[in-house]
Scaffold this motif. Structure first.
Motif, PDB file in Angstrom:
ATOM      1  N   SER A  46      56.926 -55.463 -62.488  1.00  0.00           N
ATOM      2  CA  SER A  46      55.675 -56.191 -62.678  1.00  0.00           C
ATOM      3  C   SER A  46      55.866 -57.644 -62.289  1.00  0.00           C
ATOM      4  N   ALA A  65      54.974 -61.672 -62.761  1.00  0.00           N
ATOM      5  CA  ALA A  65      54.566 -62.579 -63.825  1.00  0.00           C
ATOM      6  C   ALA A  65      53.293 -63.296 -63.392  1.00  0.00           C
ATOM      7  N   SER A  79      50.618 -69.025 -65.566  1.00  0.00           N
ATOM      8  CA  SER A  79      50.176 -69.569 -66.845  1.00  0.00           C
ATOM      9  C   SER A  79      49.091 -70.620 -66.616  1.00  0.00           C
TER      10      SER A  79
END
Length: 323
Positions: free
Chosen positions: A2, A4, A7
């Motif tokens: 996966s 990331a 943010s």
């Protein structure tokens, strides 16, 4: 495996990079679209970027990451149906890097012209995107050039700035519809929604003539699917990105499949109600909302006009109901 997701800090840093090239694109709650849909309908205008599509955001951040790592190559190569190629071309030119783009035969004439206008060497190879992509990878290896992927974390942070803008401008959104080509748009929407703590449900939209993401998410592994869409060329992918599947599985509310006929109707509706031109993939979000209109009544709905780069002749056929 996966990837990331970026943010909030990543997205905010990416916005600083993006805004060196252009300002935030607008989003409006169009009264005519809302009346048509029976719900408050916001439209995010990514057709208003310097290349007419959202992809430029990712190219800018991808090349910024290369530059900050001291890893700018002498040449980059990539594959595209058009908008990703314009993004790579724009950023490569800004950094003084030679750029070669591979497209399939029969690609959009006007997208090809736009890429050439940005200084790329354009190569036509194969009869579909995946074949062009594999050729680009082989060419990059042969030349020792840097292959710019269509899906990568350094692209996502830039693309997410569009959704960061949208969610901040429209905090009351209940649901947004996001077209899926290779997944950067939908993954970035999920990233921005999560980073801001927004409550909107995110619905992925695939072409009924290119179902690799629907099939892959159902099977929880990459499943190739034949491509038959003509109008939604930005969604005409045969092989899903494995790294995109986990965030999509976790973050999407559900998927909607739209036909070329539904996309054409959405292109006509967007032009009639907003007088903005949408390419096929750019209209797919509204096409999906229209398909689900009965369940959306009274809600606040968002769609992204992710690109407006449709050939003039193709758009004329759509408006005249010949496509």
């Amino acid at each position: 495996m996966s990837i990331a997701l970026p943010s909030l800090a990543d997205i905010e840093r990416a916005a600083e990079i993006v805004y060196r090239a252009f300002s935030a694109t607008p989003q409006y709650p169009w009264a005519t679209l809302s009346a048509r849909l029976g719900a408050t309908c916001w439209l995010k205008h990514e057709n208003h970027t310097p290349v007419g599509a959202f992809k430029i955001r990712g190219g800018l951040t991808y090349f910024d990451h290369l530059a900050r790592r001291g890893a700018l190559p002498r040449e980059v190569i990539s594959a595209t149906r058009g908008n990703h190629g314009q993004s790579v071309a724009w950023a490569a030119r800004a950094h003084g890097v030679a750029c070669t783009i591979v497209v399939p035969h029969g690609n959009s004439v006007e997208k090809n012209a736009a890429m050439r206008g940005l200084g790329v060497t354009l190569i036509e190879h194969g009869d579909e995107f995946q074949v062009a992509r594999e050729h680009a990878i082989a060419l990059a290896t042969e030349r020792g050039a840097h292959m710019v992927p269509s899906f990568h974390g350094d692209l996502l942070s830039g693309v997410a700035t569009a959704w960061w803008e949208f969610f901040r401008a429209a905090p009351d959104l209940d649901v947004v519809y996001v077209p899926i080509g290779l997944g950067s748009g939908a993954c970035s929407a999920i990233a921005a929604r999560n980073a801001l703590g927004h409550r909107a449900r995110i619905v992925g939209v695939v072409s009924a003539g290119a179902t690799t993401y629907a099939d892959s998410l159902a099977a929880r592994r990459v499943v190739e699917a034949p491509v038959s869409t003509v109008l939604a060329d930005g969604m005409a992918c045969r092989v899903a990105e494995a790294d995109a599947l986990p965030p999509l599985a976790d973050g999407l509310d559900h998927l909607v499949k739209v036909s070329d006929e539904e996309v054409a109707e959405a292109m006509r509706a967007l032009f009639a109600d907003t007088h903005n031109v949408a390419e096929g993939a750019g209209a797919a979000g509204f096409a999906a909302a229209w398909q689900e209109r009965d369940r959306l009544r009274g809600q606040v709905v968002g769609a992204v006009l992710s690109g407006g780069n449709v050939d003039s002749e193709a758009f004329a056929r759509v408006l005249s109901r010949l496509a």
